[in-house]
Design an enzyme around this catalytic site. Structure first.
Site, PDB file in Angstrom:
ATOM      1  N   TYR B 144      79.357 -36.108   1.823  1.00 41.90           N
ATOM      2  CA  TYR B 144      80.510 -36.324   2.702  1.00 41.90           C
ATOM      3  C   TYR B 144      81.227 -37.604   2.309  1.00 41.90           C
ATOM      4  O   TYR B 144      80.599 -38.566   1.864  1.00 41.90           O
ATOM      5  CB  TYR B 144      80.066 -36.499   4.156  1.00 41.90           C
ATOM      6  N   TYR B 183      72.398 -30.540   1.732  1.00 38.57           N
ATOM      7  CA  TYR B 183      72.168 -31.971   1.527  1.00 38.57           C
ATOM      8  C   TYR B 183      70.908 -32.438   2.251  1.00 38.57           C
ATOM      9  O   TYR B 183      70.506 -31.838   3.247  1.00 38.57           O
ATOM     10  CB  TYR B 183      73.393 -32.794   1.943  1.00 38.57           C
ATOM     11  N   ARG B 193      69.513 -29.797   4.856  1.00 37.15           N
ATOM     12  CA  ARG B 193      70.344 -28.936   5.671  1.00 37.15           C
ATOM     13  C   ARG B 193      70.836 -27.747   4.846  1.00 37.15           C
ATOM     14  O   ARG B 193      71.285 -27.918   3.722  1.00 37.15           O
ATOM     15  CB  ARG B 193      71.596 -29.679   6.177  1.00 37.15           C
ATOM     16  N   HIS B 196      76.722 -25.742   5.184  1.00 40.73           N
ATOM     17  CA  HIS B 196      77.419 -25.404   6.425  1.00 40.73           C
ATOM     18  C   HIS B 196      78.782 -26.064   6.465  1.00 40.73           C
ATOM     19  O   HIS B 196      79.029 -27.069   5.800  1.00 40.73           O
ATOM     20  CB  HIS B 196      76.596 -25.839   7.640  1.00 40.73           C
ATOM     21  N   HIS B 198      81.308 -27.562   9.484  1.00 37.82           N
ATOM     22  CA  HIS B 198      81.416 -27.897  10.907  1.00 37.82           C
ATOM     23  C   HIS B 198      82.754 -27.386  11.437  1.00 37.82           C
ATOM     24  O   HIS B 198      83.794 -27.586  10.796  1.00 37.82           O
ATOM     25  CB  HIS B 198      81.358 -29.405  11.109  1.00 37.82           C
TER      26      HIS B 198
HETATM   27 FE   LIG Z   1      76.908 -31.533   8.107  1.00 37.68          FE
END
Ligand SMILES: [Fe+2]
Lengths: 214, 277
Positions: B144, B183, B193, B196, B198
């Protein structure tokens, strides 16, 4: 300008074409840690610079709603995001667009802010009028946070009109110590202070609505 | 009532060393410990005979939830005027280009170009029209643009991972983006995770406001992820998984996914005519 975009999010009772057989509501999930931030230098993700300023601080009726968000150990939560949705001072529900790109004059009634590293939030807004006879005025607030698996709703009532608070049907249905967690405190500087506690003795009252599983 | 002291207001915005994100002891748990706790919840749910369609807020396998879930039951109330309405967003708020996350930089972002499209509706199947949909996601490498993201994977100068759009009259939304990578995170040792995106959604009533995550079909990390597993009902979990849709895929350009979103019941009484046409 902003007024031309009045709209109704209404579906006229008709369904979408070929609606899915399963209309169970989609589950929520945590907002996680990476939803973004907004400061003087950067805007990333959901928070944005104008988010917490529903009106300019210079507005003659500008009021400050502020507080901190706490976890069950009494520690501040530094990665929560709050939104408020409210009536204007006359109790009218805003219908104008432009919250994400404020023109400085139009009151849209909605604001968003990521708390800072001390879990602090601060909205600059107009204080809402009563939504109807026999109801005390309040801000509707929704809380998202890392570690919180679904959003939480609460109301933040204005503290001043004690008769209206006593008559409010929701507040009247709560025991006194729970009731207090939904009423802001008027500070000497005129601002409204209100902390949110996700867990513990003074846990905030969170709301559930018909048809909305929580 | 005294205001808690927070005099230290001049914060160094660039220095995010919040211990809560990279907790020192959290990583002591093994995946096997998490799996065992996940199975306990599943078993408890199975024998309970209850039906749940939302995540459990009190879900210890997701360690950060332990001190952040309410312990008292929510207070049931009938929604009032402000709760039965929602803020309005329009073209003043959102530019058409914001729904294409592949054109926000100076060049093409790296990764698998995809389109995600679907409809936002209420639980009666009525479309949610002209309403805001926001997304944010990691890049193809699982990183991110966020100062708290310390995953040593490359940033992509051509990808912010943030998009928004307004739904159409039929409740439809559409994003062009890059498939996010999985990640690592700090819940336990070797925690990852599933990939995905969000999603943040508004309905016609503010009580329908929700934030969730969309997943991709067949992810091998589903069974290992306590955030996904916090929805203990297997059918409910699957509602977060998009479908690969070859009709959405575009020749020599991108792969398509479809994902419809159902918001909780709208409590507003509809005054509008059934059909204006
Ligand atoms: Fe996330």
């Amino acid at each position: 300008m902003a007024r031309e975009e009045l709209r109704t999010p209404v579906s006229r009772g008709r369904t979408v074409e070929n609606p899915p057989a399963d209309l169970t509501p989609t589950p929520g999930q945590t907002i996680g840690p990476f939803f973004g931030y907004a400061n003087a230098h950067e805007e990333v993700g959901l928070p944005y610079r104008g988010g917490p300023e529903l009106v300019s601080r210079a507005h003659p009726e500008a009021s400050r709603l502020h507080g901190q968000v706490y976890d069950g150990a009494g520690d501040v939560i530094p990665d929560a995001m709050l939104e408020i949705w409210q009536a204007d001072p006359q109790g009218r529900i805003p219908e104008e667009t432009g919250s994400l790109n404020r023109d400085g004059y139009t009151f849209t009634g909605w604001g968003r802010q990521a708390v800072d590293r001390l879990g602090t939030y601060s909205f600059t807004t107009l204080e809402p009028g009563a939504p109807g006879q026999g109801h005390a005025p309040y801000f509707l607030m929704v809380i998202f946070a890392r570690g919180l698996l679904n959003r939480l709703f609460t109301r933040v009532y204005l503290p001043d009109d004690e008769q209206a608070l006593a008559d409010d049907p929701l507040l009247a249905s709560l025991p006194a110590e729970r009731r207090r967690t939904m009423i802001a405190t008027r500070l000497d500087d005129g601002s409204l202070h209100h902390d949110i506690r996700l867990q513990g003795d003074r846990e905030t009252v969170f709301l559930a609505y018909p048809g909305i599983e929580s | 009532m005294a205001v808690e002291d927070h005099a230290e207001k001049n914060l160094d915005e660039e220095n995010f060393t919040a211990p809560t994100v990279t907790g020192p002891d959290a990583a002591a748990d093994r995946q096997a410990d998490i799996n065992r706790e996940v199975r306990q919840h599943q078993e408890q749910y199975r024998v309970s005979g209850a039906r749940e369609s939302q995540p459990r807020l009190d879900y210890a396998p997701y360690r950060s939830s332990v001190l952040r879930h309410p312990t008292k039951d929510p207070h049931h109330t009938d929604p009032e005027l402000i709760e039965l309405t929602s803020p309005a967003f329009g073209h003043r708020d959102v530019h058409d280009l914001e729904s294409d996350l592949t054109v926000q930089g100076g060049g093409e972002p790296i990764g698998e170009r995809i389109k995600i499209r679907g409809r936002v509706m209420d639980s009666a199947g009525r479309p949610v029209r002209n309403q805001l949909v926001e997304i944010w996601q990691a890049n193809a490498a699982g990183r991110y643009i966020h100062k708290r993201d310390q995953h040593p994977a490359p940033l992509d100068p051509n990808f912010t991972g943030v998009g928004r759009c307004l739904t159409g009259d039929d409740g439809s939304y559409e994003f062009t983006t890059i498939k996010p990578g999985p990640y690592p995170w700090k819940n336990h040792r070797n925690a990852w995770r599933p990939a995905h995106v969000h999603f943040s959604l508004f309905g016609t009533d503010f009580t329908q406001r929700m934030i969730t995550q969309m997943y991709f079909p067949g992810d091998p990390l589903f069974a290992l992820d306590p955030i996904y597993q916090s929805i203990v009902d297997p059918k409910a979990r699957e509602r977060l998984v998009a479908s690969y849709d070859h009709d959405v895929s575009e020749h020599e350009w991108l792969l398509g996914y479809t994902w419809d979103i159902v918001l909780g019941g709208s409590n507003r009484t509809w005054m509008e005519p059934e059909d204006e046409n």
